[in-house]
Design a protein around this motif. Structure first.
Motif, PDB file in Angstrom:
ATOM      1  N   GLY A 178      30.594  26.636  68.096  1.00 21.13           N
ATOM      2  CA  GLY A 178      30.567  25.448  67.270  1.00 21.13           C
ATOM      3  C   GLY A 178      31.462  24.381  67.868  1.00 21.13           C
ATOM      4  O   GLY A 178      32.463  24.695  68.513  1.00 21.13           O
ATOM      5  N   GLN A 182      36.345  26.260  61.337  1.00 28.06           N
ATOM      6  CA  GLN A 182      36.509  26.137  59.900  1.00 28.06           C
ATOM      7  C   GLN A 182      37.860  25.516  59.533  1.00 28.06           C
ATOM      8  O   GLN A 182      37.932  24.617  58.702  1.00 28.06           O
ATOM      9  N   VAL A 189      32.437  29.171  61.600  1.00 26.67           N
ATOM     10  CA  VAL A 189      31.824  28.299  60.602  1.00 26.67           C
ATOM     11  C   VAL A 189      30.461  28.878  60.228  1.00 26.67           C
ATOM     12  O   VAL A 189      29.651  29.202  61.102  1.00 26.67           O
ATOM     13  N   THR A 191      26.941  28.198  59.297  1.00 26.33           N
ATOM     14  CA  THR A 191      26.026  27.058  59.356  1.00 26.33           C
ATOM     15  C   THR A 191      24.607  27.510  59.013  1.00 26.33           C
ATOM     16  O   THR A 191      24.332  28.708  58.897  1.00 26.33           O
ATOM     17  N   PRO A 222      28.450  20.769  64.012  1.00 28.55           N
ATOM     18  CA  PRO A 222      28.479  20.624  62.557  1.00 28.55           C
ATOM     19  C   PRO A 222      29.170  19.360  62.066  1.00 28.55           C
ATOM     20  O   PRO A 222      29.142  19.062  60.881  1.00 28.55           O
ATOM     21  N   ARG A 223      29.840  18.609  62.976  1.00 28.07           N
ATOM     22  CA  ARG A 223      30.444  17.328  62.600  1.00 28.07           C
ATOM     23  C   ARG A 223      30.674  16.503  63.858  1.00 28.07           C
ATOM     24  O   ARG A 223      30.804  17.045  64.963  1.00 28.07           O
ATOM     25  N   CYS A 229      36.027  22.132  59.491  1.00 26.09           N
ATOM     26  CA  CYS A 229      34.897  22.245  58.578  1.00 26.09           C
ATOM     27  C   CYS A 229      35.274  22.651  57.163  1.00 26.09           C
ATOM     28  O   CYS A 229      34.398  22.807  56.312  1.00 26.09           O
ATOM     29  N   LEU A 233      32.321  16.008  55.326  1.00 29.50           N
ATOM     30  CA  LEU A 233      31.976  15.038  56.351  1.00 29.50           C
ATOM     31  C   LEU A 233      32.184  13.626  55.821  1.00 29.50           C
ATOM     32  O   LEU A 233      32.192  13.390  54.613  1.00 29.50           O
ATOM     33  N   ASP A 238      28.459  11.822  58.412  1.00 28.64           N
ATOM     34  CA  ASP A 238      29.438  11.672  59.492  1.00 28.64           C
ATOM     35  C   ASP A 238      28.975  10.639  60.522  1.00 28.64           C
ATOM     36  O   ASP A 238      29.166  10.794  61.728  1.00 28.64           O
ATOM     37  N   THR A 268      28.574  18.372  54.372  1.00 28.47           N
ATOM     38  CA  THR A 268      29.467  19.417  54.862  1.00 28.47           C
ATOM     39  C   THR A 268      28.940  19.960  56.183  1.00 28.47           C
ATOM     40  O   THR A 268      27.739  19.861  56.487  1.00 28.47           O
ATOM     41  N   CYS A 269      29.830  20.560  56.949  1.00 29.62           N
ATOM     42  CA  CYS A 269      29.420  21.248  58.183  1.00 29.62           C
ATOM     43  C   CYS A 269      28.380  22.323  57.894  1.00 29.62           C
ATOM     44  O   CYS A 269      27.445  22.543  58.667  1.00 29.62           O
ATOM     45  N   GLN A 270      28.561  23.007  56.764  1.00 33.32           N
ATOM     46  CA  GLN A 270      27.744  24.167  56.446  1.00 33.32           C
ATOM     47  C   GLN A 270      26.287  23.795  56.178  1.00 33.32           C
ATOM     48  O   GLN A 270      25.391  24.640  56.331  1.00 33.32           O
TER      49      GLN A 270
END
Length: 331
Positions: A178, A182, A189, A191, A222-223, A229, A233, A238, A268-270
């Motif tokens: 990633g 996190q 993380v 995802t 993820p961002r 994370c 975001l 983001d 969110t990253c997730q």
């Protein structure tokens, strides 16, 4: 409105640079001690074992550093949409866009340098007019395959955690990595594409005394903003806007945002599943009834290979350097 045959849309990998995290910089490459051999200096200088061909924001050209840029053998990308737009789509309004393709399940495509192929898409229709923006939606999980030769013996690691030493190194298939953790502890993380590696397990390049078989390594983004994370975001997935870059008809100011699988801005990253990439073109694209289209994906010296940064010869991983997508219109 004219319907255009799909065989008028082709795909080519050529020369372009977008560095890790989709920021832009000057073209740079690992300095070679001889043709095809990356110069590596571990003798009392393992912390910064390589150089590249131009200065960056922190290191002058020719100065030792812990990373340099390489060309991947192959990319694996998943495309969802590609279009040209009469109004800015970067805030999520695509109503002015003419889509050259729009495939909800995505089109997975392996892209090799110098290989020209047709992209398997349905027929499309584009209304004649002036289009100042281009828009691309692709997965934020990027596959990269790479191998290289080092000047001095280098230590990598296979997916099972076994160290390998030698002058030959290759992407091992371990992952996915990633681009953010996190928390500052480097945790994995969760995802939509699966869990990323923890920072304690992020070596994705193996090395040996003989050349090994390069496999795809994957990186999930993820961002875009700096941070971890466990924090939300920034606004509009983001959204980040970069400086003017590119050449020819693809020159412009790019903006990127993260989307969910449902094509809304990720918070969110997730939940981040896709990248929405808008380019405000320096020169608008003009479409007529007789226009034909060619699509180029260009990426050379776009991926940063990272070393450990300690007093050793340990290589770690290759960061993503997404190809830039450009559209040429004739007629």
């Amino acid at each position: 409105m004219k319907t255009l045959n799909l065989n008028k849309l082709t795909i080519l990998l050529g020369l372009f640079l977008v560095s890790a995290f989709f920021t832009t910089s000057a073209n740079a490459a690992c300095v070679e001690s001889s043709a095809g051999v990356i110069e590596t200096d571990y003798s009392g200088n393992g912390e910064n074992p390589v150089t590249d061909t131009v200065a960056d924001e922190e290191v002058a050209a020719g100065d030792q550093k812990r990373s340099c840029l390489v060309t991947p053998i192959e990319y694996k990308l998943v495309f969802y949409k590609y279009g040209i737009c009469k109004a800015d789509p970067s805030l999520g309004d695509l109503s002015s866009c003419a889509m050259l393709f729009e495939v909800p399940a995505g089109i997975e495509h392996d892209i090799e340098k110098g290989v020209v192929e047709s992209l398997a898409i349905p027929e499309f229709a584009v209304e004649p007019g002036i289009y100042p923006f281009s828009y691309v939606s692709l997965s934020n999980k990027l596959g990269m395959k790479w191998s290289g030769t080092m000047q001095a013996s280098t230590t990598g690691e296979d997916p099972a955690g076994n160290a390998g030493d030698g002058i030959y190194c290759w992407s091992s298939g371990h992952g996915p990595r990633g681009s953010a953790s996190q928390t500052d502890g480097g945790e994995s993380v969760a995802t939509v594409h699966g869990a990323t590696l923890a920072s304690s397990d992020n070596v994705t390049i193996d090395c040996g005394a003989a050349a090994g078989t390069a496999l795809f390594n994957y990186e999930i983004i993820p961002r875009f903003s700096e941070g971890y994370c466990d924090a939300a975001l920034a606004a509009n997935g983001d959204k980040s806007t970069f400086e003017l870059e590119g050449v020819g008809s693809g020159r412009g100011i790019p903006s990127v945002s993260l989307l969910t699988a449902a094509d809304v801005f990720a918070t969110t990253c997730q939940t981040a599943a896709k990248i929405a990439w808008t380019t405000a073109l320096s020169t608008s694209l003009i479409v007529t009834e007789d226009s034909s289209f060619s699509m180029s994906i260009k990426a050379t010296d776009a991926n940063s290979v990272e070393w450990d940064g300690g007093d050793n010869n340990d290589i770690l991983y290759m960061d993503s350097g997404a190809p830039r997508i450009m559209l040429e219109i004739e007629g």
